[in-house]
Design a protein around this motif. Structure first.
Motif, mmCIF file in Angstrom:
data_model
loop_
_atom_site.group_PDB
_atom_site.id
_atom_site.type_symbol
_atom_site.label_atom_id
_atom_site.label_comp_id
_atom_site.label_asym_id
_atom_site.label_seq_id
_atom_site.Cartn_x
_atom_site.Cartn_y
_atom_site.Cartn_z
ATOM 1 N N UNK A 80 0.806 -1.125 0.011
ATOM 2 C CA UNK A 80 0.068 -0.087 -0.004
ATOM 3 C C UNK A 80 0.704 1.193 -0.012
ATOM 4 N N UNK A 81 1.934 1.338 0.990
ATOM 5 C CA UNK A 81 2.513 2.240 0.890
ATOM 6 C C UNK A 81 3.468 2.890 -0.217
ATOM 7 N N UNK A 82 4.037 1.737 -0.863
ATOM 8 C CA UNK A 82 4.936 1.693 -2.156
ATOM 9 C C UNK A 82 3.906 2.286 -3.124
ATOM 10 N N UNK A 83 2.733 1.882 -3.466
ATOM 11 C CA UNK A 83 1.870 2.361 -4.262
ATOM 12 C C UNK A 83 1.441 4.028 -4.184
ATOM 13 N N UNK A 84 1.381 4.178 -2.761
ATOM 14 C CA UNK A 84 0.995 5.689 -2.577
ATOM 15 C C UNK A 84 2.136 6.570 -2.927
ATOM 16 N N UNK A 85 3.561 6.035 -2.544
ATOM 17 C CA UNK A 85 4.689 6.841 -3.124
ATOM 18 C C UNK A 85 4.497 6.939 -4.293
ATOM 19 N N UNK A 86 4.351 5.923 -5.162
ATOM 20 C CA UNK A 86 4.205 5.903 -6.816
ATOM 21 C C UNK A 86 3.433 7.000 -7.180
ATOM 22 N N UNK A 87 1.962 6.823 -6.634
ATOM 23 C CA UNK A 87 1.078 7.810 -6.868
ATOM 24 C C UNK A 87 1.592 9.035 -6.782
ATOM 25 N N UNK A 88 1.897 9.508 -5.619
ATOM 26 C CA UNK A 88 2.445 10.907 -5.166
ATOM 27 C C UNK A 88 3.536 11.174 -6.125
ATOM 28 N N UNK A 89 4.372 10.435 -6.412
ATOM 29 C CA UNK A 89 5.571 10.862 -7.333
ATOM 30 C C UNK A 89 5.126 11.058 -8.844
ATOM 31 N N UNK A 90 3.986 10.376 -9.373
ATOM 32 C CA UNK A 90 3.133 10.770 -10.680
ATOM 33 C C UNK A 90 2.413 12.081 -10.471
ATOM 34 N N UNK A 91 2.279 12.466 -9.375
ATOM 35 C CA UNK A 91 1.441 13.700 -9.235
ATOM 36 C C UNK A 91 2.196 14.816 -8.825
ATOM 37 N N UNK A 92 3.471 14.480 -8.989
ATOM 38 C CA UNK A 92 4.531 15.733 -8.401
ATOM 39 C C UNK A 92 4.486 16.138 -7.151
ATOM 40 N N UNK A 93 4.484 15.133 -6.306
ATOM 41 C CA UNK A 93 4.259 15.606 -4.754
ATOM 42 C C UNK A 93 5.429 14.698 -4.056
ATOM 43 N N UNK A 94 5.236 15.084 -2.591
ATOM 44 C CA UNK A 94 6.228 14.276 -1.871
ATOM 45 C C UNK A 94 5.475 13.767 -0.646
ATOM 46 N N UNK A 95 5.922 12.598 -0.111
ATOM 47 C CA UNK A 95 5.646 11.969 1.073
ATOM 48 C C UNK A 95 6.593 11.857 2.116
ATOM 49 N N UNK A 96 6.427 11.962 3.106
ATOM 50 C CA UNK A 96 7.259 11.764 4.309
ATOM 51 C C UNK A 96 6.646 11.078 5.809
ATOM 52 N N UNK A 97 7.335 10.644 6.506
ATOM 53 C CA UNK A 97 6.922 9.972 7.787
ATOM 54 C C UNK A 97 7.686 10.468 8.890
ATOM 55 N N UNK A 98 6.854 10.676 10.046
ATOM 56 C CA UNK A 98 7.584 10.773 11.382
ATOM 57 C C UNK A 98 6.729 9.921 12.202
ATOM 58 N N UNK A 99 7.439 9.135 13.078
ATOM 59 C CA UNK A 99 6.958 8.353 14.069
ATOM 60 C C UNK A 99 8.011 7.835 15.258
ATOM 61 N N UNK A 100 7.298 7.651 16.161
ATOM 62 C CA UNK A 100 7.513 7.348 17.531
ATOM 63 C C UNK A 100 7.126 5.988 18.106
ATOM 64 N N UNK A 101 7.950 4.839 18.127
ATOM 65 C CA UNK A 101 7.280 3.844 19.023
ATOM 66 C C UNK A 101 6.516 4.060 20.118
ATOM 67 N N UNK A 102 5.318 3.470 20.087
ATOM 68 C CA UNK A 102 4.327 3.566 21.291
ATOM 69 C C UNK A 102 3.530 5.093 21.273
ATOM 70 N N UNK A 103 4.023 6.038 20.381
ATOM 71 C CA UNK A 103 3.269 7.440 20.312
ATOM 72 C C UNK A 103 2.488 7.541 19.148
ATOM 73 N N UNK A 104 2.905 6.968 18.326
ATOM 74 C CA UNK A 104 2.068 7.222 16.816
ATOM 75 C C UNK A 104 2.735 7.690 15.776
#
Length: 137
Positions: free
Chosen positions: A84-108
């Protein structure tokens, strides 16, 4: 807020990010999933934040890699394909966008997506039917 992007791809991206957030967030009433959108000179920013399990740095580093197909079980033991996230990244790239993630274990986790803003009404994503003119024949 209007973006310049393919409506089907963007719908799939948002559905996948929200689905993942729900999958990894407790369902006992303590979990939250928050979706936010705003516009700036850089484009339209969409974030999907949850108060779920969170991820390690190693997990975040592998999220968008096509070679990784193993997935992590959700809070209720749900399984996924890991694609799912691989496809999200591909779709975002095709639409000239960017995706990033920020996460902390146990916090979200927060996924941040930036897409080009629509510069006029003809570029905007819309569910409304196009306006038509009546012509006498």
């Amino acid at each position: 807020i209007k973006v310049y992007a393919d409506i089907n791809m963007i719908t799939s991206i948002i559905q996948n990010l929200v689905s993942n957030a729900l999958k990894f967030t407790p369902t006992d009433g303590t979990g939250r999933v928050i979706i936010h959108a705003s516009e700036s000179e850089a484009g339209v920013h969409i974030s999907v934040r949850d108060t779920g399990l969170g991820m390690s740095q190693t997990q975040m580093d592998q999220l968008f890699q096509q070679s990784v197909t193993a997935s992590i079980k959700g809070t209720a033991g749900e399984k996924g394909t890991g694609l799912g996230l691989v496809l999200c990244k591909r779709f975002i790239d095709l639409n000239h966008g960017q995706i990033s993630v920020d996460s902390r274990e146990g916090e979200g986790t927060t996924f941040n997506v930036t897409l080009p803003a629509a510069t006029n009404a003809h570029q905007a994503l819309t569910q409304e039917p196009p306006k038509t003119e009546k012509v006498k024949v």
